[in-house]
Design an enzyme around this catalytic site. Structure first.
Site, PDB file in Angstrom:
ATOM      1  CD  GLU A  36      -2.940  -0.807  -0.225  1.00 34.76           C
ATOM      2  OE1 GLU A  36      -3.103   0.335  -0.680  1.00 34.76           O
ATOM      3  OE2 GLU A  36      -3.399  -1.824  -0.772  1.00 34.76           O
ATOM      4  CE1 TYR A 119      -6.578   3.817  -1.020  1.00 33.75           C
ATOM      5  CE2 TYR A 119      -4.223   4.012  -0.558  1.00 33.75           C
ATOM      6  CZ  TYR A 119      -5.273   3.418  -1.236  1.00 33.75           C
ATOM      7  OH  TYR A 119      -5.015   2.408  -2.105  1.00 33.75           O
ATOM      8  CG  ASP A 137      -8.228   4.514  -4.840  1.00 35.34           C
ATOM      9  OD1 ASP A 137      -9.454   4.499  -5.121  1.00 35.34           O
ATOM     10  OD2 ASP A 137      -7.398   3.789  -5.413  1.00 35.34           O
TER      11      ASP A 137
END
Ligand code: SF4
Length: 348
Positions: A36, A119, A137
């Protein structure tokens, strides 16, 4: 009888069509954190080889926490946004010190780690730990705006709140990680910015933009930051022993702490380049050969560099106060290099 919910349709599509990505098979908290972090600002296909290399070099929190900075940056070298690598290491150190070596599982706790925003925290909590939190996102903003016909500016926080509320409402609580990845995947593949492929979209019948033919108007196009063009001259300097000159004090915007760069000057040509090399690094050369133009982007800068090959007559005796190294190409490969440097060293 009501048909399957949008979430079910989406998950069915995802189960069948998802891309096989290395971080998708039974990823641990650590692997999800690495993936991520790398995926922030960077495309999936660019990330894949970096992700594999990174996990090989630093397979767990302990290895990452103890890594020396140069090895870390070498591994990240070319991926850009180097602050992410430093944050990852700081997070690993905090996990070891404050969380007994285990990544927290709740989004609120994850957000306390360096460089982890909402996020990333939600993505890790849902994907690695099945926590029911939605991830929003850029792709998700686009898909949800179109699905619900939201015409407001998606860069405004009010619009974001609206989109987050919809995403949380749609979220499949049994498979939150898959649901989030499915929505992002739909945005990254079918529901693209221009010319979305609505004919094969599983959410076609739920989509307001599709029904009203508003796909091109939603989301509202945003003003993009203006790019700045920079023109410069760069030097690939080698010694008679085949070593290459790399510097640690590049001019802005190339300056990156801990990364090696080639010498570059802005707005000038070879004469100025030669006198710069002599003044800063004690390099004199009678041989200068144009190698062509190299294009490179850093943040919003678009650079075009006229590259020259020079051969240093001899290595300067006294060390200049500007930090630089003479390295064999094989040694250079083991160092943290900038993206531009990677491109230029291919000319060796
Ligand atoms: S129908 Fe088209 S616009 Fe709507 S979500 Fe699917 S791909 Fe996007």
């Amino acid at each position: 009888m009501p048909g399957p919910s949008a979430a079910n349709k989406l998950l069915r599509w995802y189960d069948k069509h998802q891309r096989q990505l290395p971080w998708r098979s039974n990823a641990s908290g650590y692997e999800t954190l690495v993936a991520e972090t790398m995926l922030q600002q960077t495309q999936v296909k660019t990330v894949i080889p970096y992700y594999r290399r990174f996990l090989k070099a630093f397979p767990n929190f302990v290895a990452l926490a103890q890594a020396d900075e140069s090895a870390l940056l070498t591994c990240w070298s070319g991926l850009g946004y180097y602050r992410r690598a430093r944050y990852l290491q700081q997070s690993a150190q905090e996990v070891i010190t404050h969380y007994h070596g285990r990544l927290p599982t709740e989004a609120d706790e994850l957000r306390k780690l360096p460089g982890i925003g909402s996020y990333t925290a939600n993505a890790i909590a849902s994907i690695a730990f099945a926590k029911p939190v939605a991830v929003v996102d850029g792709n998700v903003k686009r898909v949800i705006s179109r699905l619900h016909g939201i015409r407001d500016d998606v860069s405004r926080s009010k619009t974001l709140q609206k989109i987050e509320a919809v995403a949380n409402e749609m979220l499949c609580r049994k498979r939150p990680g898959d649901f989030n990845q499915a929505l992002m995947e739909l945005g990254a593949t079918l529901c693209s910015r221009s010319k979305p492929q609505c004919h094969c979209c599983p959410l076609q019948h739920d989509c307001v933009a599709y029904k009203k033919n508003l796909q091109e108007q939603i989301p509202k196009p945003q003003a993009t930051r203006q790019t700045v063009a920079l023109i410069g001259s760069g030097a690939l300097v080698t010694s008679k022993q085949g070593k290459v000159l790399l510097i640690a004090d590049a001019p802005k915007p190339l300056k990156r702490q801990g990364l090696l760069e080639i010498p570059v000057i802005w707005h000038k040509r070879e004469r100025a380049l030669m006198s710069h090399l002599k003044k800063q690094y004690g390099v004199t050369s009678k041989f200068i050969q144009p190698l062509g133009k190299v294009r490179h982007g850093v943040m919003h800068y678009r650079m075009q560099i006229d590259l020259f090959r020079l051969q240093a007559e001899r290595l300067p005796r006294s060390q200049s106060h500007h930090r630089h190294l003479w390295l064999k190409p094989t040694e250079a490969d083991q160092q943290p290099l900038s993206g531009l440097c990677h491109k230029v060293l291919k000319y060796l």
